[in-house]
Write an enzyme that holds these catalytic residues in place. Structure first.
Site, mmCIF file in Angstrom:
data_model
loop_
_atom_site.group_PDB
_atom_site.id
_atom_site.type_symbol
_atom_site.label_atom_id
_atom_site.label_comp_id
_atom_site.label_asym_id
_atom_site.label_seq_id
_atom_site.Cartn_x
_atom_site.Cartn_y
_atom_site.Cartn_z
ATOM 1 N N TYR A 1 0.848 -1.186 0.000
ATOM 2 C CA TYR A 1 0.000 0.000 0.000
ATOM 3 C C TYR A 1 0.884 1.237 0.000
ATOM 4 C CZ TYR A 1 -3.077 3.737 1.333
ATOM 5 O OH TYR A 1 -3.752 4.929 1.338
ATOM 6 N N GLU B 1 -2.889 7.738 -4.344
ATOM 7 C CA GLU B 1 -2.914 6.440 -3.676
ATOM 8 C C GLU B 1 -2.651 5.340 -4.695
ATOM 9 O OE1 GLU B 1 -6.621 4.423 -2.403
ATOM 10 O OE2 GLU B 1 -5.851 4.675 -0.371
#
Ligand code: ADP
Ligand code: MG
Length: 398
Positions: free
Chosen positions: A109, A197
């Site tokens: 992530y 992101e």
């Protein structure tokens, strides 16, 4: 402003972040053609909506041949995807991305966000990729790596390496990770982003680092100087109520409740929503009509709030300083005369030209429920919505 995955990948790849080879289509034929251009033996077909969580909602499909690609795309076009981020109304797929299938060894992530407490850009990374950041924070908070970036210095090589080491990457992958971080940080700052992101950022079987998903948001207030980004806007993905409001110079945020709010000033609008909740109701929206609102703008606000089918009562709360109660009253009367409603309308006016405003309301002969204080207004709105119409009628008579 949000953009699509394929657009974010385009931007990030321009800043040196590796992304899978891919192509966009507006029809199943086009998607299949794109896949042929890409070549290979595995493809991933991905519905483009402004939301993550598509994988679990049927918006990401792995395909082995052209027929599967055609069918997967055909299924997605025009389909409403309901993810954990879209709310129950979902978002419709009008564009489909097809990409080469990547051999995933590890999922990471990576996020760049504005950290309000330090007033800095913060890099957040975790070895627990593939999960949403909310899940990671709840279930594996210890896996979160954070680096706050000094704006005058930028992301330093030292910080980037520290993140790469903390993720447990191999020596051969460290420099690739540093490049990804530099690219993301540069894109973030140079394009007035508010969020980047990549989830997941993957390590492939042959040790390459690739962004398999990408999400970017931008500062609306900077879009006047970022024409090329502003053009990426896709209104089909936005709350149509909010788009209409922005086009009319109103500040509107759609919510799930049923009491429509028309208020002047953001602070008072928040307080009004709180009071509705306190009285046991749920606001349908946040709406700030701004200062010096003309009767026309008030009437537009009224039409906007009424266009929400969930609205079962409307509460107008004006504390006029720069605004004028008589103008607001004129706007309300104008809107109601043009389009009579069968739902209760509660109006509380206070401040500049309040007497004139009240007179306009009472002389209109319209069944407007008046309230003297915000508390009373919220109470009456909630009562009226609860279809306690005899009670409401009594108030009108008072
Ligand atoms: P979302 O976050 O909206 O669910 P993603 O783009 O993250 O969509 O895709 C979901 C999952 O599908 C990823 O976590 C990854 O496992 C897989 N995936 C996505 N794109 C590819 C690709 N090009 N090759 C292989 N797997 C992929
Ligand atoms: Mg994702």
């Amino acid at each position: 402003m949000d953009i699509h995955e394929y657009q974010a990948k385009d931007i990030l790849s321009g800043f040196g972040v590796p992304v899978p080879r891919g192509g966009l289509g507006y029809s199943p034929e086009q998607v299949a053609y794109r896949a042929r251009e890409i070549g290979g033996d595995t493809w991933v077909v991905k519905g483009q909506i402004h939301s993550g969580g598509r994988g679990k909602a049927g918006g990401v499909k792995v395909c082995k041949d052209e027929h599967e690609i055609f069918d997967a795309a055909n299924d997605m076009f025009g389909k409403k995807l309901v993810t954990n981020q879209t709310g129950p109304e979902g978002k419709i797929v009008y564009r489909v991305l097809v990409e080469e299938g990547v051999d995933i060894a590890r999922e990471i992530y990576l996020g760049l966000v504005l950290d309000r407490s330090t007033e800095r850009v913060m890099v957040v990374a975790s070895a627990a990729g593939g999960m949403e950041i909310e899940e990671i924070s709840a279930e594996q908070p210890d896996s979160l790596i954070r680096q706050v970036i000094e704006p005058a210095v930028g992301l330093t090589a030292f910080q980037a390496r520290e993140i790469a080491f903390a993720l447990g990457l191999d020596p051969a992958q460290i420099q690739q990770m540093v490049n990804v971080l530099n690219g993301c940080y540069k894109a973030f700052t140079e394009l007035d982003a508010t969020m980047v992101e990549i989830n997941p950022l993957v390590v492939t079987g042959d040790s390459r680092i690739i962004a398999l998903d990408a999400k970017m948001s931008f500062d609306d207030n900077a879009m006047f100087r970022r024409q090329d980004i502003a053009e990426l806007r896709d209104k089909s993905q936005e709350d149509s109520r909010e788009t209409q409001a922005a086009d009319r110079g109103l500040s509107y945020v759609g919510l799930e409740g049923n009491i429509g709010c028309i208020v002047n000033g953001a602070g008072l609008a928040m307080a009004t929503m709180d009071m509705i909740k306190l009285a046991g109701g749920e606001p349908a929206n946040f709406l700030d009509i701004g200062g010096g609102a003309s009767p026309e703008r008030v009437a537009k606000a009224f039409r906007l709030v009424r266009s929400d089918a969930n609205v079962e009562a409307i509460l107008v709360n004006i504390f006029a300083g720069i605004n004028r109660c008589d103008w607001v009253a004129e706007g309300v009367v104008k809107a109601l005369e043009e389009n009579p409603v069968d739902i209760p309308v509660i109006v509380r006016l206070s401040g500049t030209k309040v007497e004139e405003g009240r007179k306009i309301l009472s002389q209109s002969g319209l069944p407007i429920i008046r309230a003297a204080t915000l508390e009373e207004a919220a109470d009456r709105a909630v009562n009226a919505w609860q279809r306690d119409l005899t009670h409401a009628a009594k108030i009108v008579a008072e």
